[in-house]
Design a protein around this motif. Structure first.
Motif, PDB file in Angstrom:
ATOM      1  N   LEU A   1       0.845  -1.197   0.000  1.00  0.00           N
ATOM      2  CA  LEU A   1       0.000   0.000   0.000  1.00  0.00           C
ATOM      3  C   LEU A   1       0.878   1.244   0.000  1.00  0.00           C
ATOM      4  CD1 LEU A   1      -3.197   0.779   2.016  1.00  0.00           C
ATOM      5  CD2 LEU A   1      -1.241   2.332   2.217  1.00  0.00           C
TER       6      LEU A   1
ATOM      7  N   HIS B   1       0.330   5.556   0.222  1.00  0.00           N
ATOM      8  CA  HIS B   1      -0.545   6.726   0.362  1.00  0.00           C
ATOM      9  C   HIS B   1       0.287   7.923  -0.073  1.00  0.00           C
ATOM     10  CE1 HIS B   1      -3.898   8.849   2.859  1.00  0.00           C
ATOM     11  NE2 HIS B   1      -3.539   9.571   1.811  1.00  0.00           N
TER      12      HIS B   1
ATOM     13  N   GLU C   1      -3.791  13.393  -4.468  1.00  0.00           N
ATOM     14  CA  GLU C   1      -3.701  12.451  -3.352  1.00  0.00           C
ATOM     15  C   GLU C   1      -4.435  11.174  -3.703  1.00  0.00           C
ATOM     16  OE1 GLU C   1      -4.453  12.114   1.498  1.00  0.00           O
ATOM     17  OE2 GLU C   1      -5.253  13.837   0.384  1.00  0.00           O
ATOM     18  N   ARG C   2      -3.800  10.066  -3.466  1.00  0.00           N
ATOM     19  CA  ARG C   2      -4.404   8.769  -3.779  1.00  0.00           C
ATOM     20  C   ARG C   2      -3.779   7.689  -2.907  1.00  0.00           C
ATOM     21  NH1 ARG C   2       0.098  11.172  -6.257  1.00  0.00           N
ATOM     22  NH2 ARG C   2       1.323   9.687  -7.462  1.00  0.00           N
ATOM     23  N   ILE C   3      -4.512   6.605  -2.781  1.00  0.00           N
ATOM     24  CA  ILE C   3      -3.991   5.395  -2.170  1.00  0.00           C
ATOM     25  C   ILE C   3      -3.854   4.367  -3.280  1.00  0.00           C
ATOM     26  CG2 ILE C   3      -4.436   3.512  -0.554  1.00  0.00           C
ATOM     27  CD1 ILE C   3      -5.996   5.523   1.159  1.00  0.00           C
TER      28      ILE C   3
ATOM     29  N   LEU D   1      -2.772   0.492  -4.232  1.00  0.00           N
ATOM     30  CA  LEU D   1      -2.519  -0.851  -3.729  1.00  0.00           C
ATOM     31  C   LEU D   1      -2.039  -1.725  -4.867  1.00  0.00           C
ATOM     32  CD1 LEU D   1      -5.702  -0.191  -2.158  1.00  0.00           C
ATOM     33  CD2 LEU D   1      -4.365  -1.668  -0.680  1.00  0.00           C
TER      34      LEU D   1
ATOM     35  N   LEU E   1      -9.640   0.870   4.685  1.00  0.00           N
ATOM     36  CA  LEU E   1      -8.323   1.318   4.231  1.00  0.00           C
ATOM     37  C   LEU E   1      -7.528   1.944   5.373  1.00  0.00           C
ATOM     38  CD1 LEU E   1      -8.914   2.794   0.667  1.00  0.00           C
ATOM     39  CD2 LEU E   1      -7.441   0.886   1.281  1.00  0.00           C
ATOM     40  N   ASN E   2      -8.218   2.683   6.241  1.00  0.00           N
ATOM     41  CA  ASN E   2      -7.531   3.226   7.418  1.00  0.00           C
ATOM     42  C   ASN E   2      -6.952   2.104   8.267  1.00  0.00           C
ATOM     43  OD1 ASN E   2      -8.032   5.901   6.779  1.00  0.00           O
ATOM     44  ND2 ASN E   2      -9.894   6.033   8.017  1.00  0.00           N
TER      45      ASN E   2
ATOM     46  N   GLU F   1      -3.817   0.755   6.483  1.00  0.00           N
ATOM     47  CA  GLU F   1      -2.686   1.676   6.619  1.00  0.00           C
ATOM     48  C   GLU F   1      -2.152   1.698   8.046  1.00  0.00           C
ATOM     49  OE1 GLU F   1      -1.482   6.075   4.900  1.00  0.00           O
ATOM     50  OE2 GLU F   1      -3.599   5.474   4.971  1.00  0.00           O
TER      51      GLU F   1
END
Length: 278
Positions: free
Chosen positions: A16, A18, A81-83, A85, A131-132, A135
């Motif tokens: 992952l 961020h 801004e992106r996550i 995976l 997702l939190n 992370e």
């Protein structure tokens, strides 16, 4: 750019990132040997996957199956801004229990030739919490943090597949732009990589001129139709070899009647011989 570039290496089962930045250089079209999910958070970004351009909104999800070419087009006046995976397809399959394939969302994206999921408000909240958790577990050093990391990731994938199963973003024509004729052509190519895919035969089948095919393909995907076909054949060949198919059979299955030509093309793309693929 004539040849799409392979970007990134995944040595873990999944990873992952961020990221929040202003990207000054436009990324060229590229592909990965792993499956990829982009969860868009902020910015002004159009994300191109294969032949479609997606106009992203916060908490949109872009699914990029391995081997598919893609490229973000970024407004550098705003933070992007992106996550992201990255995940190994075999890990998803091996982690699937009871016949529920955790790669189903990617398979659906490939089948529909549509990469975007736009969850409703309840789905966004659920995915945000999950997702939190992924992370947080990734950053933790507490007892069992690796188990929590893997468990929370798999929970996210379960929920994403549930949302994907009922998603109908492909009916929202304001969310994307595509050329229906080129969509058909690309679907035809990917379904027939072992067959005759000369540009003359494709142009004839779809009632267009060869010159129009070449121009439209380059304009939309970033490379020539011939190069696209060759790379898709080689990507499939590599997958087949990893699955245990003999090298010669993999080349033949992917449309290479000349074994020597297959070896040369494969080494040029991957930098190794087919027998060295792992």
């Amino acid at each position: 750019m004539e040849e799409h570039v392979k970007r990134g290496y995944l040595n873990e089962d999944f990873r992952l990132f961020h990221i929040r930045d202003r990207v000054e250089l436009e990324l060229n079209y590229h592909y990965h040997e792993f499956d990829k999910i982009v969860v868009f958070l902020t910015g002004n970004v159009t994300y191109v996957v294969e032949s479609k351009a997606y106009f992203l909104k916060p908490w949109d999800i872009v699914l990029v199956p391995h081997g598919q070419i893609h490229r973000p087009i970024i407004d550098t006046n705003e933070h992007y801004e992106r996550i992201a995976l990255w995940m190994n397809a075999d890990y998803l399959r091996d982690s699937s229990i009871g016949g529920d394939d955790l790669r189903q969302c990617f398979a659906k994206a490939e089948e529909k030739n549509f990469a975007l999921i736009r969850p409703d408000s309840a789905g966004r909240v659920t995915l945000m919490k999950l997702l939190n958790g992924v992370e947080s577990a990734m950053k933790s050093k507490e007892f069992g943090h690796e188990t929590m990391y893997r468990t929370s990731f798999l929970q996210f994938m379960v929920e994403l597949n549930r949302i994907s199963a009922g998603d109908d973003t492909d009916k929202n024509t304001a969310a994307f732009r595509s050329d229906p004729k080129l969509d058909e052509i690309i679907a035809h190519i990917n379904a027939n990589l072992g067959s005759d895919l000369s540009l003359d035969s494709i142009a004839k089948q779809f009632y267009i001129s060869k010159s129009y095919l070449m121009h439209k393909f380059k304009e939309t995907t970033g490379c020539s139709a011939h190069r696209y076909i060759q790379q898709k054949r080689l990507i499939l060949a590599a997958d087949l070899i990893r699955e245990g198919l003999p090298v010669a059979d993999a080349g033949a299955r992917c449309g290479y009647g000349d074994y020597s030509a297959f070896l040369r093309a494969f080494k040029k793309l991957y930098g190794v011989n087919p027998s060295d693929v792992v």
